[in-house]
Write an enzyme that holds these catalytic residues in place. Structure first.
Site, PDB file in Angstrom:
ATOM      1  N   CYS A 372     -22.290  30.407 125.639  1.00  0.00           N
ATOM      2  CA  CYS A 372     -23.525  30.211 126.230  1.00  0.00           C
ATOM      3  C   CYS A 372     -23.807  28.881 127.196  1.00  0.00           C
ATOM      4  O   CYS A 372     -24.839  28.359 127.320  1.00  0.00           O
ATOM      5  CB  CYS A 372     -24.854  30.427 125.396  1.00  0.00           C
ATOM      6  SG  CYS A 372     -25.174  31.635 124.231  1.00  0.00           S
ATOM      7  N   ALA A 373     -22.743  28.952 127.988  1.00  0.00           N
ATOM      8  CA  ALA A 373     -22.654  27.596 128.792  1.00  0.00           C
ATOM      9  C   ALA A 373     -21.717  27.858 129.864  1.00  0.00           C
ATOM     10  O   ALA A 373     -20.599  27.449 130.362  1.00  0.00           O
ATOM     11  CB  ALA A 373     -22.097  26.429 128.044  1.00  0.00           C
TER      12      ALA A 373
END
Length: 438
Positions: A372-373
């Site tokens: 999630c980055a």
């Protein structure tokens, strides 16, 4: 250095056996603590002990209701004490997780300032990026070649956008590289330029001491968010902490039961802070779990936890650097300013195959992907723009990514040795494992 081994029995699942590809059952090893941590026994004990007394919060006059309300209200003091907040000036708003907390702040900030610019960074979790995009002009602080935050670029942007920056939204520690940002110096910079600071403490709060209030008020942290599920209390609770005076202004983006004093067909008189921001029936079970986790982490001692996890990290780095075909990202040397996270790849093996092999051949849990980055991982991997465009055109294709190891206080050197042996085996049997899991 396994001086926290005496606390390992508190963690549920450490002795659980899982099936592997040979149809054997072996003890599982969890190195995926940055995603979510297992529950600890004191948390479950606290929930079980409280359960017979469970009742509505702020909605009844019975003994159980009054007891539940008292526990709920007192929990804010426990949280503020844990993060070095100020009971007189700060408040704790309970939410589902850090993601909801940041979203809530993104709505509320818009009611409280005319400033349009949010400074965030390329190293953020999506939860500290996406909520700002549709409400503000978002500018990204650059990162250095090794993945560290570029403080010079931060200064440059603050100077360039002087008096227009509402907030610096920054992670306390990266969930990809483990790098710890100097949040107090960043706070000092923010305040010098008339901005506020939000720290995403999801990867920081469970692993090292933090103090929102500093001797120098310019270094104070304005807003802090974190999630219980990353600190051994996976029962759907998180916290948004900030000044009472800030949340006194405006209204919540979610309204309903518990947020009002008086309602007529034409008028609403809102509750005081923080109740007006906690619509609906509170998650008292989650909060009981969170406070039990805080008490346990305090008993173990956060500084000792940090030292133990960094020792494991440094030991793992030393061993991994001895293996062929291992590519490390972010900090490659020991004693870096980081939490217990290591991201890597194996040459000519897709990250998903490495993770599957570790799980199905050795019972070792890690995380793979972009965590999630995605903007941060894209920069670390130096992914060309045409490859990124292909993903935008077809998001279902296989994405580049990393494999992540992340430690908890209960992990041991023996578990690390098992990981190193497994990685050596994977490198030596690369072709066979690619055929098996590719």
């Amino acid at each position: 250095m396994n001086h926290l081994i005496k606390y390992r029995h508190l963690v549920l699942g450490v002795d659980t056996k899982v099936p592997i590809s040979s149809n054997e059952y072996i003890h599982s090893i969890n190195f995926d603590n940055a995603a979510t941590t297992p529950p600890i026994k004191p948390v479950l004990d606290a929930i079980n002990n409280y359960s017979p007394w469970y009742a509505s919060i702020h909605r009844g006059t019975s003994f159980k209701s009054n007891l539940s309300s008292s526990l709920y209200d007192h929990s804010r003091e426990i949280v503020l004490d844990f993060v070095g907040g100020d009971l007189n000036d700060d408040t704790v708003i309970f939410v589902k997780n850090a993601t909801e907390a940041i979203n809530k702040l993104s709505y509320r900030l818009k009611q409280c300032t005319d400033k349009k610019i949010i400074l965030t960074s390329y190293m953020e979790h999506h939860s500290n990026d996406l909520p700002w995009r549709d409400k503000y002009i978002v500018k990204y602080i650059d990162i250095l070649e090794n993945g560290l935050l570029d403080i010079i670029d931060l200064r440059r942007q603050l100077e360039h956008h002087k008096n227009k920056v509402a907030l610096i939204a920054i992670t306390g520690a990266s969930n990809v590289t483990g790098f710890i940002n100097d949040i107090y110096d960043i706070a000092h910079l923010a305040h010098q330029y008339g901005a506020k600071i939000l720290v995403d403490g999801s990867q920081l709060v469970p692993h090292m001491p933090i103090a929102m209030k500093q001797k120098n008020p310019l270094k104070n942290i304005d807003f802090l968010v974190f999630s219980g599920h990353k600190m051994y209390a996976p029962f759907g609770v998180g916290a948004l902490i900030g000044p009472k005076s800030f949340f006194d202004v405006g209204s919540s983006e979610i309204v309903g039961g518990g947020t009002v004093k008086v309602v007529t067909p034409n008028k609403v008189l809102w509750e005081t802070t923080p109740l007006k921001d906690e619509a609906g029936t509170p998650n008292i079970m989650g909060i009981i779990a969170l406070t039990a986790s805080i008490r346990t982490l305090n008993r173990i001692n956060l500084q000792r936890i940090f030292e133990h996890e960094i020792y494991l990290t440094n030991y793992t780095l030393i061993q991994m650097k001895k293996l062929q075909d291992i590519i490390l990202y972010g900090a490659k040397n020991i004693n870096e300013n980081r939490v217990g996270i290591i991201s890597f790849n194996i040459t000519n093996m897709h990250h998903s195959i490495v993770a599957k092999a570790l799980a199905h051949e050795f019972g070792i849990s890690v995380r793979n992907g972009c965590f999630c980055a995605q903007p941060y991982v894209q920069k670390l991997l130096k992914i060309p723009s045409d490859i990124i465009q292909k993903s935008l055109n077809n998001p279902n294709i296989s994405h580049p990514g990393l494999v992540r190891i992340s430690f908890g206080f209960y992990n041991t050197l023996e578990e690390v040795d098992c990981l190193i042996a497994a990685l050596k085996n994977i490198v030596n049997h690369k072709t066979t494992l690619i055929k098996k899991y590719g």
